[in-house]
Write a protein that holds these residues in place. Structure first.
Motif, PDB file in Angstrom:
ATOM      1  N   ALA A  20       0.821  -1.208   0.000  1.00 47.36           N
ATOM      2  CA  ALA A  20       0.000   0.000   0.000  1.00 47.36           C
ATOM      3  C   ALA A  20       0.856   1.258   0.000  1.00 47.36           C
ATOM      4  O   ALA A  20       0.441   2.279  -0.522  1.00 47.36           O
ATOM      5  N   ASN A  21       2.025   1.212   0.606  1.00 49.54           N
ATOM      6  CA  ASN A  21       2.870   2.407   0.659  1.00 49.54           C
ATOM      7  C   ASN A  21       4.335   1.990   0.589  1.00 49.54           C
ATOM      8  O   ASN A  21       5.072   2.096   1.573  1.00 49.54           O
ATOM      9  N   PRO A  22       4.764   1.499  -0.576  1.00 51.45           N
ATOM     10  CA  PRO A  22       6.126   0.961  -0.653  1.00 51.45           C
ATOM     11  C   PRO A  22       7.218   2.021  -0.529  1.00 51.45           C
ATOM     12  O   PRO A  22       8.379   1.675  -0.362  1.00 51.45           O
ATOM     13  N   SER A  23       6.839   3.328  -0.576  1.00 48.12           N
ATOM     14  CA  SER A  23       7.871   4.367  -0.487  1.00 48.12           C
ATOM     15  C   SER A  23       8.267   4.688   0.954  1.00 48.12           C
ATOM     16  O   SER A  23       9.124   5.539   1.167  1.00 48.12           O
ATOM     17  N   CYS A  24       7.613   4.051   1.919  1.00 53.08           N
ATOM     18  CA  CYS A  24       7.835   4.449   3.311  1.00 53.08           C
ATOM     19  C   CYS A  24       8.989   3.649   3.943  1.00 53.08           C
ATOM     20  O   CYS A  24       8.859   2.453   4.191  1.00 53.08           O
ATOM     21  N   ASP A  25      10.092   4.339   4.225  1.00 50.71           N
ATOM     22  CA  ASP A  25      11.235   3.678   4.870  1.00 50.71           C
ATOM     23  C   ASP A  25      10.879   3.224   6.284  1.00 50.71           C
ATOM     24  O   ASP A  25      11.322   2.180   6.741  1.00 50.71           O
ATOM     25  N   ARG A  26      10.085   4.058   6.967  1.00 46.42           N
ATOM     26  CA  ARG A  26       9.741   3.712   8.354  1.00 46.42           C
ATOM     27  C   ARG A  26       9.015   2.368   8.385  1.00 46.42           C
ATOM     28  O   ARG A  26       9.348   1.487   9.153  1.00 46.42           O
ATOM     29  N   ARG A  27       8.028   2.242   7.523  1.00 48.10           N
ATOM     30  CA  ARG A  27       7.254   1.005   7.491  1.00 48.10           C
ATOM     31  C   ARG A  27       8.147  -0.176   7.073  1.00 48.10           C
ATOM     32  O   ARG A  27       8.045  -1.278   7.621  1.00 48.10           O
ATOM     33  N   ALA A  28       9.022   0.083   6.091  1.00 46.57           N
ATOM     34  CA  ALA A  28       9.904  -0.991   5.621  1.00 46.57           C
ATOM     35  C   ALA A  28      10.790  -1.495   6.758  1.00 46.57           C
ATOM     36  O   ALA A  28      10.947  -2.705   6.946  1.00 46.57           O
ATOM     37  N   GLN A  69      12.623   7.475   8.220  1.00 40.30           N
ATOM     38  CA  GLN A  69      11.978   8.413   7.291  1.00 40.30           C
ATOM     39  C   GLN A  69      10.575   7.923   6.920  1.00 40.30           C
ATOM     40  O   GLN A  69      10.435   6.853   6.333  1.00 40.30           O
ATOM     41  N   PRO A  70       9.527   8.696   7.243  1.00 44.24           N
ATOM     42  CA  PRO A  70       8.169   8.267   6.847  1.00 44.24           C
ATOM     43  C   PRO A  70       7.824   8.779   5.450  1.00 44.24           C
ATOM     44  O   PRO A  70       8.532   9.627   4.901  1.00 44.24           O
ATOM     45  N   HIS A  71       6.761   8.273   4.906  1.00 45.81           N
ATOM     46  CA  HIS A  71       6.230   8.798   3.640  1.00 45.81           C
ATOM     47  C   HIS A  71       4.710   8.767   3.805  1.00 45.81           C
ATOM     48  O   HIS A  71       4.027   7.886   3.289  1.00 45.81           O
ATOM     49  N   TYR A  72       4.218   9.749   4.572  1.00 44.64           N
ATOM     50  CA  TYR A  72       2.792   9.712   4.898  1.00 44.64           C
ATOM     51  C   TYR A  72       1.925  10.108   3.711  1.00 44.64           C
ATOM     52  O   TYR A  72       2.208  11.086   3.019  1.00 44.64           O
ATOM     53  N   VAL A  73       0.888   9.307   3.461  1.00 43.96           N
ATOM     54  CA  VAL A  73      -0.145   9.661   2.483  1.00 43.96           C
ATOM     55  C   VAL A  73      -1.489   9.371   3.148  1.00 43.96           C
ATOM     56  O   VAL A  73      -1.561   8.510   4.031  1.00 43.96           O
ATOM     57  N   THR A  88      -3.952   7.637   2.491  1.00 40.17           N
ATOM     58  CA  THR A  88      -4.430   6.240   2.508  1.00 40.17           C
ATOM     59  C   THR A  88      -3.751   5.411   3.592  1.00 40.17           C
ATOM     60  O   THR A  88      -4.200   4.299   3.870  1.00 40.17           O
ATOM     61  N   CYS A  89      -2.694   5.940   4.224  1.00 42.57           N
ATOM     62  CA  CYS A  89      -2.092   5.223   5.362  1.00 42.57           C
ATOM     63  C   CYS A  89      -3.157   4.907   6.411  1.00 42.57           C
ATOM     64  O   CYS A  89      -3.059   3.915   7.123  1.00 42.57           O
ATOM     65  N   ARG A  90      -4.161   5.791   6.500  1.00 41.12           N
ATOM     66  CA  ARG A  90      -5.193   5.598   7.522  1.00 41.12           C
ATOM     67  C   ARG A  90      -5.958   4.300   7.331  1.00 41.12           C
ATOM     68  O   ARG A  90      -6.573   3.801   8.245  1.00 41.12           O
ATOM     69  N   ASN A  91      -5.905   3.750   6.093  1.00 39.94           N
ATOM     70  CA  ASN A  91      -6.650   2.515   5.837  1.00 39.94           C
ATOM     71  C   ASN A  91      -5.852   1.261   6.169  1.00 39.94           C
ATOM     72  O   ASN A  91      -6.405   0.174   6.191  1.00 39.94           O
ATOM     73  N   HIS A  92      -4.549   1.410   6.348  1.00 42.78           N
ATOM     74  CA  HIS A  92      -3.784   0.161   6.454  1.00 42.78           C
ATOM     75  C   HIS A  92      -2.682   0.150   7.495  1.00 42.78           C
ATOM     76  O   HIS A  92      -2.106  -0.894   7.747  1.00 42.78           O
ATOM     77  N   CYS A  93      -2.336   1.288   8.081  1.00 45.78           N
ATOM     78  CA  CYS A  93      -1.165   1.276   8.967  1.00 45.78           C
ATOM     79  C   CYS A  93      -1.544   1.753  10.365  1.00 45.78           C
ATOM     80  O   CYS A  93      -2.193   2.785  10.527  1.00 45.78           O
ATOM     81  N   ASP A  94      -1.120   0.999  11.364  1.00 40.23           N
ATOM     82  CA  ASP A  94      -1.451   1.320  12.751  1.00 40.23           C
ATOM     83  C   ASP A  94      -0.854   2.648  13.211  1.00 40.23           C
ATOM     84  O   ASP A  94      -1.316   3.225  14.186  1.00 40.23           O
ATOM     85  N   LEU A  95       0.171   3.104  12.513  1.00 40.51           N
ATOM     86  CA  LEU A  95       0.836   4.339  12.951  1.00 40.51           C
ATOM     87  C   LEU A  95       0.303   5.577  12.230  1.00 40.51           C
ATOM     88  O   LEU A  95       0.892   6.661  12.324  1.00 40.51           O
ATOM     89  N   ALA A  96      -0.809   5.421  11.495  1.00 36.57           N
ATOM     90  CA  ALA A  96      -1.284   6.514  10.639  1.00 36.57           C
ATOM     91  C   ALA A  96      -1.515   7.805  11.417  1.00 36.57           C
ATOM     92  O   ALA A  96      -1.117   8.890  10.966  1.00 36.57           O
ATOM     93  N   ALA A  97      -2.133   7.719  12.591  1.00 33.17           N
ATOM     94  CA  ALA A  97      -2.446   8.949  13.335  1.00 33.17           C
ATOM     95  C   ALA A  97      -1.154   9.662  13.724  1.00 33.17           C
ATOM     96  O   ALA A  97      -1.055  10.896  13.648  1.00 33.17           O
ATOM     97  N   TYR A  98      -0.165   8.881  14.128  1.00 39.68           N
ATOM     98  CA  TYR A  98       1.124   9.482  14.510  1.00 39.68           C
ATOM     99  C   TYR A  98       1.778  10.159  13.302  1.00 39.68           C
ATOM    100  O   TYR A  98       2.201  11.321  13.377  1.00 39.68           O
ATOM    101  N   CYS A  99       1.835   9.431  12.183  1.00 42.46           N
ATOM    102  CA  CYS A  99       2.536   9.971  11.008  1.00 42.46           C
ATOM    103  C   CYS A  99       1.784  11.164  10.409  1.00 42.46           C
ATOM    104  O   CYS A  99       2.404  12.080   9.867  1.00 42.46           O
ATOM    105  N   ARG A 100       0.458  11.154  10.517  1.00 45.12           N
ATOM    106  CA  ARG A 100      -0.306  12.284   9.971  1.00 45.12           C
ATOM    107  C   ARG A 100       0.004  13.561  10.764  1.00 45.12           C
ATOM    108  O   ARG A 100       0.268  14.615  10.189  1.00 45.12           O
TER     109      ARG A 100
END
Ligand code: SF4
Length: 350
Positions: free
Chosen positions: A3-11, A267-271, A273-285
């Motif tokens: 869903a967000n392959p550009s995000c280093d943090r998630r990787a 390094q995050p890459h917040y978008v 749509t993170c809100r639909n799939h990542c538990d850290l969405a609120a923090y990264c937003r």
């Protein structure tokens, strides 16, 4: 990851097997939007309806999408291997591999539908199991990924965001199939993906073919980057850890500030749509908004305002507080036009 392959943090968190939900709970973050049980049940019922053999809906749909004079196709549900869907992944993967390889070597019927294949994909040097709700359809030496999605196509128009997400997911299955078929030409697995969705407001299925080549290229690039995980790890300060240090009662004891400091090193890459799939969405937003990042408004806005990095700069260009450089003239005209419309609408409403 798809869903967000550009995000280093998630990787990094995924590669280290960090429990993101536990971090979110420890930081007191609201959970991401989840599908309601009703929507999940609807999706499962729709998939069953499409794949139910007695109704034979799949073959006409594939005939329609691929323009094949397809008389019939043999159907194999790989979920049925072993006892049930809880059979070990390894066993189901072995069975999937042997069925797919025998189809590729022409040792099975020319038209074969393989439901619930269990595939593997090399992610950062590790074999990750993929358990897609998809069908691999083999015909005339070509495999197609067929994905059944419960979002509707209304008057021929599906939600483009959902289509892109589905194609990115399908791209992972295409790459996994190509890994399995290493030694065969890559085009034995087609870039063309078929999505089957409900039509309009009914449960009547319709099939559409899509070119997933951009998503396949995009994901390949990011997987290649993940394979260089040591480079990503080199960006972290020595001793970085997301260990929550659970106490005897399993409650985390690590101070929240330390967890936040550890996240800040990645390094995050917040978008949105993170809100639909990542538990850290609120923090990264919140972090993206605090950084004034234009990316927090989504890829469409980021692309429209290419060359402008912050929300403050966009607002200053729009209201004339900032003079545009030559390369920002066009986008500044567009922003000022939008600002005028906004002001007129607001004046009309007051
Ligand atoms: S919510 Fe944060 S960590 Fe998760 S994918 Fe988005 S930017 Fe990355």
């Amino acid at each position: 990851m798809t869903a967000n392959p550009s995000c280093d943090r998630r990787a990094l968190l995924d590669a280290a097997g960090i429990d993101k939900d536990a971090i979110a709970a420890h930081l007191g973050l609201p959970r991401p939007l989840r599908k309601s049980q009703l929507a999940l049940d609807y999706g499962i019922a729709f998939e069953r309806q499409v794949t139910r053999q007695e109704e034979g809906a799949l073959v006409p749909l594939l005939r329609q999408a691929l323009g094949l004079a397809l008389p019939a196709a043999s159907y194999k549900d790989i979920n049925s291997v072993g006892s049930d869907s809880t059979s070990p992944m390894g066993l189901r993967h072995t069975h999937t591999s042997s069925l797919i390889l025998s189809a590729a070597r022409h040792q099975s019927e020319p038209y074969t539908l393989l439901d619930h294949p269990v595939l593997t994909l090399n992610v950062a040097g590790q074999q990750a199991y993929l358990e897609p709700d998809v069908i691999a359809f083999h015909h005339d030496d070509i495999f197609h990924i067929v994905e059944i999605k419960s979002f509707p196509v209304i008057h021929g128009q599906p939600d483009p965001v959902k289509v892109t997400a589905a194609l990115t997911q399908a791209a992972a299955y295409v790459l996994a199939m190509r890994e399995l078929l290493a030694g065969f030409p890559p085009d034995r697995v087609s870039d063309t993906v078929i999505l089957i969705n409900p039509r309009n407001f009914s449960r009547h299925p319709t099939a559409t073919r899509y070119n997933a080549a951009p998503q396949i290229r995009h994901l390949s690039r990011h997987l290649a980057r993940l394979r260089r995980m040591p480079d990503l790890l080199d960006t972290l300060p020595a001793g970085t850890t997301c260990d929550l240090v659970p106490g005897p009662d399993a409650v985390p004891t690590r101070p929240r500030d330390e967890v936040i400091a550890a996240l800040a090193t990645m390094q995050p890459h917040y978008v949105p749509t993170c809100r639909n799939h990542c538990d850290l969405a609120a923090y990264c937003r919140t972090e993206a908004r605090n950084r004034d990042s234009i990316g927090a408004l989504g890829p469409a806005v980021r692309d429209d305002l290419a060359g402008i990095d912050t929300i403050t700069a966009a607002l200053n260009l729009a209201d004339g507080h900032m003079r545009p450089t030559a390369d920002r003239t066009d986008v500044t005209h567009a922003l000022r036009h939008a600002q005028r419309i906004h002001d007129e609408l607001r004046n009309d409403n007051t």
